[in-house]
Write a protein that holds these residues in place. Structure first.
Motif, mmCIF file in Angstrom:
data_model
loop_
_atom_site.group_PDB
_atom_site.id
_atom_site.type_symbol
_atom_site.label_atom_id
_atom_site.label_comp_id
_atom_site.label_asym_id
_atom_site.label_seq_id
_atom_site.Cartn_x
_atom_site.Cartn_y
_atom_site.Cartn_z
ATOM 1 N N ASP A 67 0.859 -1.181 0.000
ATOM 2 C CA ASP A 67 0.000 0.000 0.000
ATOM 3 C C ASP A 67 0.891 1.226 0.000
ATOM 4 O OD1 ASP A 67 0.963 0.272 2.561
ATOM 5 O OD2 ASP A 67 -0.987 0.253 3.536
ATOM 6 N N ASP A 68 0.315 2.378 0.249
ATOM 7 C CA ASP A 68 1.105 3.608 0.171
ATOM 8 C C ASP A 68 2.241 3.646 1.192
ATOM 9 O OD1 ASP A 68 -0.505 4.476 -1.874
ATOM 10 O OD2 ASP A 68 -1.824 5.661 -0.579
ATOM 11 N N ALA A 69 2.117 2.886 2.261
ATOM 12 C CA ALA A 69 3.150 2.876 3.299
ATOM 13 C C ALA A 69 4.272 1.883 2.999
ATOM 14 C CB ALA A 69 2.524 2.556 4.648
ATOM 15 N N GLY A 70 4.081 1.016 1.991
ATOM 16 C CA GLY A 70 5.112 0.038 1.651
ATOM 17 C C GLY A 70 4.560 -1.377 1.579
ATOM 18 N N ASP A 71 5.450 -2.350 1.762
ATOM 19 C CA ASP A 71 5.081 -3.759 1.637
ATOM 20 C C ASP A 71 4.150 -4.205 2.762
ATOM 21 O OD1 ASP A 71 6.697 -3.961 -0.588
ATOM 22 O OD2 ASP A 71 8.423 -4.717 0.519
ATOM 23 N N VAL A 72 3.125 -4.960 2.387
ATOM 24 C CA VAL A 72 2.201 -5.567 3.350
ATOM 25 C C VAL A 72 1.972 -6.995 2.875
ATOM 26 C CG1 VAL A 72 -0.016 -5.432 4.536
ATOM 27 C CG2 VAL A 72 1.042 -3.341 3.680
ATOM 28 N N HIS A 73 2.770 -7.939 3.365
ATOM 29 C CA HIS A 73 2.697 -9.300 2.850
ATOM 30 C C HIS A 73 1.559 -10.082 3.509
ATOM 31 C CE1 HIS A 73 7.091 -9.391 1.193
ATOM 32 N NE2 HIS A 73 6.381 -8.379 0.761
ATOM 33 N N MET A 74 0.967 -10.976 2.717
ATOM 34 C CA MET A 74 -0.175 -11.756 3.184
ATOM 35 C C MET A 74 0.098 -13.235 2.934
ATOM 36 S SD MET A 74 -2.973 -10.931 4.698
ATOM 37 C CE MET A 74 -2.882 -9.220 4.178
ATOM 38 N N LEU A 75 -0.005 -14.033 3.980
ATOM 39 C CA LEU A 75 0.185 -15.474 3.880
ATOM 40 C C LEU A 75 -1.146 -16.169 3.632
ATOM 41 C CD1 LEU A 75 2.562 -15.751 6.930
ATOM 42 C CD2 LEU A 75 3.213 -16.402 4.598
ATOM 43 N N GLY A 76 -1.117 -17.199 2.793
ATOM 44 C CA GLY A 76 -2.288 -18.031 2.554
ATOM 45 C C GLY A 76 -1.985 -19.476 2.891
ATOM 46 N N TYR A 77 -2.877 -20.134 3.618
ATOM 47 C CA TYR A 77 -2.663 -21.519 4.034
ATOM 48 C C TYR A 77 -3.796 -22.421 3.564
ATOM 49 C CZ TYR A 77 0.924 -19.653 7.146
ATOM 50 O OH TYR A 77 2.032 -19.022 7.643
ATOM 51 N N PHE A 78 -3.439 -23.665 3.252
ATOM 52 C CA PHE A 78 -4.380 -24.679 2.771
ATOM 53 C C PHE A 78 -5.081 -24.207 1.496
ATOM 54 C CE2 PHE A 78 -4.046 -25.986 7.264
ATOM 55 C CZ PHE A 78 -3.731 -27.329 7.079
ATOM 56 N N ILE A 79 -4.326 -23.533 0.635
ATOM 57 C CA ILE A 79 -4.900 -23.087 -0.627
ATOM 58 C C ILE A 79 -5.047 -24.248 -1.598
ATOM 59 C CG2 ILE A 79 -4.082 -20.706 -0.439
ATOM 60 C CD1 ILE A 79 -1.744 -21.496 -2.190
ATOM 61 N N ASP A 80 -5.967 -24.108 -2.539
ATOM 62 C CA ASP A 80 -6.176 -25.107 -3.582
ATOM 63 C C ASP A 80 -5.236 -24.781 -4.736
ATOM 64 O OD1 ASP A 80 -7.003 -26.860 -5.523
ATOM 65 O OD2 ASP A 80 -9.046 -26.061 -5.685
ATOM 66 N N ILE A 81 -4.110 -25.483 -4.825
ATOM 67 C CA ILE A 81 -3.120 -25.161 -5.847
ATOM 68 C C ILE A 81 -3.557 -25.596 -7.239
ATOM 69 C CG2 ILE A 81 -1.247 -25.236 -4.157
ATOM 70 C CD1 ILE A 81 -0.412 -27.929 -5.320
ATOM 71 N N GLN A 82 -4.661 -26.333 -7.325
ATOM 72 C CA GLN A 82 -5.175 -26.759 -8.629
ATOM 73 C C GLN A 82 -6.200 -25.775 -9.197
ATOM 74 O OE1 GLN A 82 -3.700 -29.288 -10.013
ATOM 75 N NE2 GLN A 82 -2.563 -29.784 -8.145
ATOM 76 N N ASP A 83 -6.526 -24.744 -8.460
ATOM 77 C CA ASP A 83 -7.529 -23.784 -8.914
ATOM 78 C C ASP A 83 -7.010 -23.033 -10.142
ATOM 79 O OD1 ASP A 83 -8.755 -20.919 -8.906
ATOM 80 O OD2 ASP A 83 -10.100 -22.074 -7.626
ATOM 81 N N ALA A 84 -7.675 -23.213 -11.284
ATOM 82 C CA ALA A 84 -7.182 -22.664 -12.550
ATOM 83 C C ALA A 84 -7.167 -21.141 -12.563
ATOM 84 C CB ALA A 84 -8.031 -23.187 -13.707
ATOM 85 N N ALA A 85 -8.216 -20.512 -12.049
ATOM 86 C CA ALA A 85 -8.277 -19.053 -12.037
ATOM 87 C C ALA A 85 -7.173 -18.478 -11.156
ATOM 88 C CB ALA A 85 -9.644 -18.586 -11.552
ATOM 89 N N PHE A 86 -6.915 -19.127 -10.031
ATOM 90 C CA PHE A 86 -5.858 -18.694 -9.125
ATOM 91 C C PHE A 86 -4.492 -18.785 -9.802
ATOM 92 C CE2 PHE A 86 -2.981 -19.663 -5.459
ATOM 93 C CZ PHE A 86 -3.146 -18.480 -4.763
ATOM 94 N N GLN A 87 -4.242 -19.902 -10.484
ATOM 95 C CA GLN A 87 -2.963 -20.088 -11.157
ATOM 96 C C GLN A 87 -2.778 -19.096 -12.302
ATOM 97 O OE1 GLN A 87 -0.415 -21.790 -10.203
ATOM 98 N NE2 GLN A 87 -1.446 -22.769 -8.469
#
Length: 278
Positions: A67-87
Protein backbone atom coordinates in the motif's frame (compact mmCIF):
# COMPACT_ATOMS: atom_id res chain seq x y z
CA UNK A 1 4.92 -31.18 17.62
CA UNK A 2 7.62 -29.38 15.65
CA UNK A 3 5.97 -26.91 13.27
CA UNK A 4 7.20 -24.07 11.05
CA UNK A 5 4.59 -22.28 8.94
CA UNK A 6 6.78 -19.85 7.00
CA UNK A 7 9.38 -21.38 4.67
CA UNK A 8 10.65 -20.44 1.21
CA UNK A 9 12.18 -22.50 -1.60
CA UNK A 10 13.94 -21.54 -4.79
CA UNK A 11 10.55 -21.55 -6.52
CA UNK A 12 10.60 -17.91 -5.36
CA UNK A 13 13.53 -16.39 -3.47
CA UNK A 14 14.75 -19.22 -1.25
CA UNK A 15 18.13 -20.93 -1.47
CA UNK A 16 17.02 -24.58 -1.53
CA UNK A 17 14.93 -26.65 -3.88
CA UNK A 18 11.64 -27.91 -2.42
CA UNK A 19 13.14 -31.40 -2.07
CA UNK A 20 16.21 -30.06 -0.28
CA UNK A 21 14.05 -28.04 2.07
CA UNK A 22 12.01 -31.13 2.97
CA UNK A 23 15.22 -33.01 3.83
CA UNK A 24 16.35 -30.11 6.02
CA UNK A 25 12.95 -30.14 7.75
CA UNK A 26 12.45 -33.91 7.90
CA UNK A 27 12.47 -33.95 11.72
CA UNK A 28 9.53 -31.55 11.77
CA UNK A 29 5.94 -32.76 11.95
CA UNK A 30 4.40 -30.01 9.84
CA UNK A 31 5.77 -27.26 7.63
CA UNK A 32 4.17 -24.79 5.22
CA UNK A 33 5.73 -23.85 1.89
CA UNK A 34 4.96 -20.13 1.49
CA UNK A 35 6.84 -18.94 -1.58
CA UNK A 36 6.27 -15.45 -2.89
CA UNK A 37 3.44 -15.23 -5.43
CA UNK A 38 3.84 -18.84 -6.60
CA UNK A 39 2.89 -22.39 -5.62
CA UNK A 40 5.33 -24.04 -8.03
CA UNK A 41 7.38 -25.67 -5.28
CA UNK A 42 4.56 -27.34 -3.38
CA UNK A 43 4.01 -30.49 -5.48
CA UNK A 44 7.73 -31.32 -5.41
CA UNK A 45 7.87 -30.77 -1.65
CA UNK A 46 4.83 -32.97 -1.07
CA UNK A 47 6.32 -35.76 -3.17
CA UNK A 48 9.67 -35.53 -1.38
CA UNK A 49 7.90 -35.65 1.99
CA UNK A 50 5.87 -38.66 0.87
CA UNK A 51 9.04 -40.55 -0.01
CA UNK A 52 10.80 -39.98 3.31
CA UNK A 53 7.65 -40.03 5.44
CA UNK A 54 7.82 -36.51 6.86
CA UNK A 55 6.96 -33.71 7.34
CA UNK A 56 3.35 -32.96 6.46
CA UNK A 57 3.28 -30.15 3.90
CA UNK A 58 0.67 -27.40 4.13
CA UNK A 59 0.21 -25.76 0.71
CA UNK A 60 0.74 -22.05 1.19
CA UNK A 61 1.77 -18.80 -0.45
CA UNK A 62 3.04 -15.36 0.53
CA UNK A 63 1.55 -12.56 -1.51
CA UNK A 64 3.78 -9.53 -1.96
CA UNK A 65 1.04 -6.96 -1.46
CA UNK A 66 1.67 -3.29 -0.80
CA UNK A 67 0.00 0.00 0.00
CA UNK A 68 1.10 3.61 0.17
CA UNK A 69 3.15 2.88 3.30
CA UNK A 70 5.11 0.04 1.65
CA UNK A 71 5.08 -3.76 1.64
CA UNK A 72 2.20 -5.57 3.35
CA UNK A 73 2.70 -9.30 2.85
CA UNK A 74 -0.17 -11.76 3.18
CA UNK A 75 0.18 -15.47 3.88
CA UNK A 76 -2.29 -18.03 2.55
CA UNK A 77 -2.66 -21.52 4.03
CA UNK A 78 -4.38 -24.68 2.77
CA UNK A 79 -4.90 -23.09 -0.63
CA UNK A 80 -6.18 -25.11 -3.58
CA UNK A 81 -3.12 -25.16 -5.85
CA UNK A 82 -5.18 -26.76 -8.63
CA UNK A 83 -7.53 -23.78 -8.91
CA UNK A 84 -7.18 -22.66 -12.55
CA UNK A 85 -8.28 -19.05 -12.04
CA UNK A 86 -5.86 -18.69 -9.12
CA UNK A 87 -2.96 -20.09 -11.16
CA UNK A 88 -3.77 -17.75 -14.04
CA UNK A 89 -3.40 -14.78 -11.71
CA UNK A 90 -0.14 -16.14 -10.32
CA UNK A 91 1.24 -16.45 -13.85
CA UNK A 92 0.69 -12.73 -14.30
CA UNK A 93 2.77 -12.09 -11.19
CA UNK A 94 5.59 -14.31 -12.46
CA UNK A 95 5.63 -12.55 -15.81
CA UNK A 96 5.82 -9.22 -14.01
CA UNK A 97 8.68 -10.42 -11.81
CA UNK A 98 10.69 -11.42 -14.89
CA UNK A 99 10.22 -8.04 -16.60
CA UNK A 100 10.86 -6.17 -13.37
CA UNK A 101 14.08 -8.10 -12.77
CA UNK A 102 15.37 -7.23 -16.22
CA UNK A 103 14.62 -3.55 -15.68
CA UNK A 104 16.50 -3.54 -12.36
CA UNK A 105 19.50 -5.18 -14.02
CA UNK A 106 19.39 -2.49 -16.71
CA UNK A 107 19.38 0.23 -14.05
CA UNK A 108 22.32 -1.38 -12.26
CA UNK A 109 24.25 -1.56 -15.54
CA UNK A 110 23.60 2.15 -16.09
CA UNK A 111 25.13 2.73 -12.65
CA UNK A 112 28.29 0.90 -13.72
CA UNK A 113 27.30 -2.43 -12.11
CA UNK A 114 26.67 -4.83 -15.00
CA UNK A 115 25.37 -8.31 -14.18
CA UNK A 116 25.06 -11.49 -16.22
CA UNK A 117 21.33 -12.23 -16.64
CA UNK A 118 22.07 -15.89 -17.29
CA UNK A 119 23.81 -16.10 -13.92
CA UNK A 120 20.81 -14.52 -12.19
CA UNK A 121 18.52 -17.06 -13.87
CA UNK A 122 20.85 -19.85 -12.74
CA UNK A 123 20.65 -18.62 -9.16
CA UNK A 124 16.84 -18.74 -9.46
CA UNK A 125 17.28 -22.35 -10.65
CA UNK A 126 14.05 -22.47 -12.58
CA UNK A 127 12.08 -20.48 -10.03
CA UNK A 128 10.65 -17.00 -10.28
CA UNK A 129 13.44 -14.40 -10.48
CA UNK A 130 13.34 -11.92 -7.62
CA UNK A 131 15.47 -9.29 -5.94
CA UNK A 132 17.38 -11.80 -3.74
CA UNK A 133 18.74 -13.47 -6.88
CA UNK A 134 19.93 -10.12 -8.20
CA UNK A 135 21.44 -9.36 -4.81
CA UNK A 136 23.30 -12.68 -4.74
CA UNK A 137 24.66 -11.98 -8.24
CA UNK A 138 25.88 -8.60 -7.00
CA UNK A 139 27.72 -10.30 -4.13
CA UNK A 140 29.34 -12.76 -6.56
CA UNK A 141 30.39 -9.88 -8.84
CA UNK A 142 32.06 -8.15 -5.89
CA UNK A 143 29.90 -5.04 -5.99
CA UNK A 144 28.70 -5.58 -2.42
CA UNK A 145 29.74 -7.82 0.44
CA UNK A 146 26.32 -9.13 1.48
CA UNK A 147 22.79 -9.56 0.17
CA UNK A 148 21.65 -7.08 2.80
CA UNK A 149 24.06 -4.46 1.49
CA UNK A 150 22.75 -4.97 -2.06
CA UNK A 151 19.24 -4.22 -0.83
CA UNK A 152 20.21 -1.31 1.39
CA UNK A 153 22.31 0.46 -1.23
CA UNK A 154 20.57 -0.41 -4.49
CA UNK A 155 17.38 -2.49 -4.70
CA UNK A 156 15.32 -1.86 -1.57
CA UNK A 157 12.03 -0.04 -2.11
CA UNK A 158 13.81 3.29 -1.87
CA UNK A 159 16.96 2.12 -3.67
CA UNK A 160 18.41 3.81 -6.74
CA UNK A 161 17.95 0.68 -8.88
CA UNK A 162 14.51 -0.26 -7.57
CA UNK A 163 11.67 -0.95 -9.99
CA UNK A 164 8.11 -1.15 -8.68
CA UNK A 165 6.18 -4.36 -9.21
CA UNK A 166 2.57 -4.89 -10.19
CA UNK A 167 0.61 -3.44 -7.30
CA UNK A 168 -1.61 -5.77 -5.26
CA UNK A 169 -3.44 -4.31 -2.29
CA UNK A 170 -3.68 -6.23 1.00
CA UNK A 171 -7.45 -6.41 0.53
CA UNK A 172 -7.04 -7.95 -2.93
CA UNK A 173 -4.58 -10.48 -1.51
CA UNK A 174 -7.10 -11.56 1.12
CA UNK A 175 -9.73 -11.96 -1.58
CA UNK A 176 -7.43 -14.04 -3.81
CA UNK A 177 -6.53 -16.36 -0.95
CA UNK A 178 -10.16 -16.92 -0.03
CA UNK A 179 -11.07 -17.50 -3.70
CA UNK A 180 -8.49 -20.29 -3.72
CA UNK A 181 -10.12 -21.79 -0.59
CA UNK A 182 -7.26 -20.64 1.61
CA UNK A 183 -6.90 -18.94 4.98
CA UNK A 184 -5.55 -15.35 4.91
CA UNK A 185 -2.97 -14.32 7.53
CA UNK A 186 -1.12 -11.01 7.89
CA UNK A 187 2.61 -11.76 7.63
CA UNK A 188 5.35 -10.37 9.91
CA UNK A 189 3.38 -7.41 11.28
CA UNK A 190 6.52 -6.24 13.06
CA UNK A 191 7.77 -4.91 9.73
CA UNK A 192 4.77 -2.61 9.32
CA UNK A 193 4.77 1.01 10.51
CA UNK A 194 1.38 0.53 12.22
CA UNK A 195 0.49 -3.17 12.48
CA UNK A 196 -2.62 -2.61 14.61
CA UNK A 197 -4.09 -0.22 12.06
CA UNK A 198 -3.48 -2.76 9.28
CA UNK A 199 -5.19 -5.54 11.21
CA UNK A 200 -8.22 -3.34 11.91
CA UNK A 201 -8.30 -2.25 8.26
CA UNK A 202 -8.40 -5.87 7.02
CA UNK A 203 -10.97 -7.22 9.48
CA UNK A 204 -13.96 -6.13 7.30
CA UNK A 205 -12.38 -7.97 4.35
CA UNK A 206 -12.23 -11.29 6.19
CA UNK A 207 -8.71 -11.43 7.61
CA UNK A 208 -8.37 -14.82 9.29
CA UNK A 209 -5.18 -14.53 11.29
CA UNK A 210 -1.96 -12.77 12.22
CA UNK A 211 1.62 -14.03 12.33
CA UNK A 212 2.33 -13.56 16.01
CA UNK A 213 5.71 -15.32 16.13
CA UNK A 214 8.28 -14.15 13.57
CA UNK A 215 11.94 -13.08 13.90
CA UNK A 216 11.02 -9.46 13.10
CA UNK A 217 8.27 -9.20 15.72
CA UNK A 218 9.34 -7.47 18.91
CA UNK A 219 7.83 -8.56 22.20
CA UNK A 220 5.53 -5.55 22.18
CA UNK A 221 4.27 -6.43 18.70
CA UNK A 222 3.65 -10.02 19.78
CA UNK A 223 1.62 -8.86 22.76
CA UNK A 224 -0.28 -6.40 20.58
CA UNK A 225 -1.09 -9.09 17.97
CA UNK A 226 -2.22 -11.53 20.64
CA UNK A 227 -4.60 -8.92 22.02
CA UNK A 228 -6.02 -8.18 18.57
CA UNK A 229 -6.35 -11.90 17.85
CA UNK A 230 -8.44 -12.33 20.98
CA UNK A 231 -10.51 -9.24 20.17
CA UNK A 232 -11.36 -10.34 16.63
CA UNK A 233 -11.13 -14.16 17.00
CA UNK A 234 -8.12 -14.32 14.68
CA UNK A 235 -5.89 -17.36 14.32
CA UNK A 236 -2.39 -16.83 15.73
CA UNK A 237 0.32 -18.31 13.49
CA UNK A 238 4.10 -18.22 13.34
CA UNK A 239 7.22 -19.33 11.55
CA UNK A 240 10.86 -18.66 10.86
CA UNK A 241 10.61 -17.10 7.38
CA UNK A 242 13.52 -19.36 6.42
CA UNK A 243 15.12 -18.65 3.04
CA UNK A 244 18.41 -20.49 3.48
CA UNK A 245 21.55 -19.57 5.40
CA UNK A 246 23.20 -18.13 2.28
CA UNK A 247 20.38 -15.58 2.08
CA UNK A 248 19.46 -15.02 5.73
CA UNK A 249 22.40 -16.34 7.79
CA UNK A 250 20.71 -15.74 11.13
CA UNK A 251 17.38 -17.44 10.33
CA UNK A 252 17.08 -21.18 10.95
CA UNK A 253 14.18 -23.54 10.35
CA UNK A 254 12.06 -23.78 13.46
CA UNK A 255 13.59 -20.81 15.29
CA UNK A 256 10.03 -19.46 15.54
CA UNK A 257 7.06 -21.77 15.96
CA UNK A 258 3.31 -21.07 15.98
CA UNK A 259 1.16 -21.13 19.12
CA UNK A 260 -0.30 -24.49 20.10
CA UNK A 261 -3.46 -25.42 18.20
CA UNK A 262 -2.64 -23.15 15.27
CA UNK A 263 -2.61 -25.84 12.56
CA UNK A 264 -5.92 -27.31 13.69
CA UNK A 265 -7.48 -23.84 13.69
CA UNK A 266 -6.14 -23.14 10.18
CA UNK A 267 -7.47 -26.46 8.91
CA UNK A 268 -10.91 -25.86 10.39
CA UNK A 269 -11.06 -22.34 8.95
CA UNK A 270 -10.02 -23.64 5.52
CA UNK A 271 -12.95 -26.05 5.55
CA UNK A 272 -15.23 -23.03 5.73
CA UNK A 273 -13.87 -21.73 2.40
CA UNK A 274 -13.77 -25.17 0.80
CA UNK A 275 -17.49 -25.72 1.43
CA UNK A 276 -19.58 -24.47 -1.52
CA UNK A 277 -21.87 -21.62 -0.58
CA UNK A 278 -25.61 -22.34 -0.93
Amino acid sequence: MRVDLHLHTNASDGQHTPSELVVLAQKFNIIAITDHDTTDGIAEAQEAARKIGSPQIIPGIEFSAEDDAGDVHMLGYFIDIQDAAFQAELQKFQNDRFTRGQRMVEKLAALGLPLDWNRIAALADGGSIGRPHIARAMVEAGYVETVREAFDRYIANDGIAYVARRRLSPEEAVHMIHAAKGVAVLAHPGLLPDPEAMVRRLIPYGLDGVEVTHPSNSESVRLQMRALAREFSLIMTGGSDFHGLAIKPDVRIGMETPPEGCVQALRQRAQRYATPKP
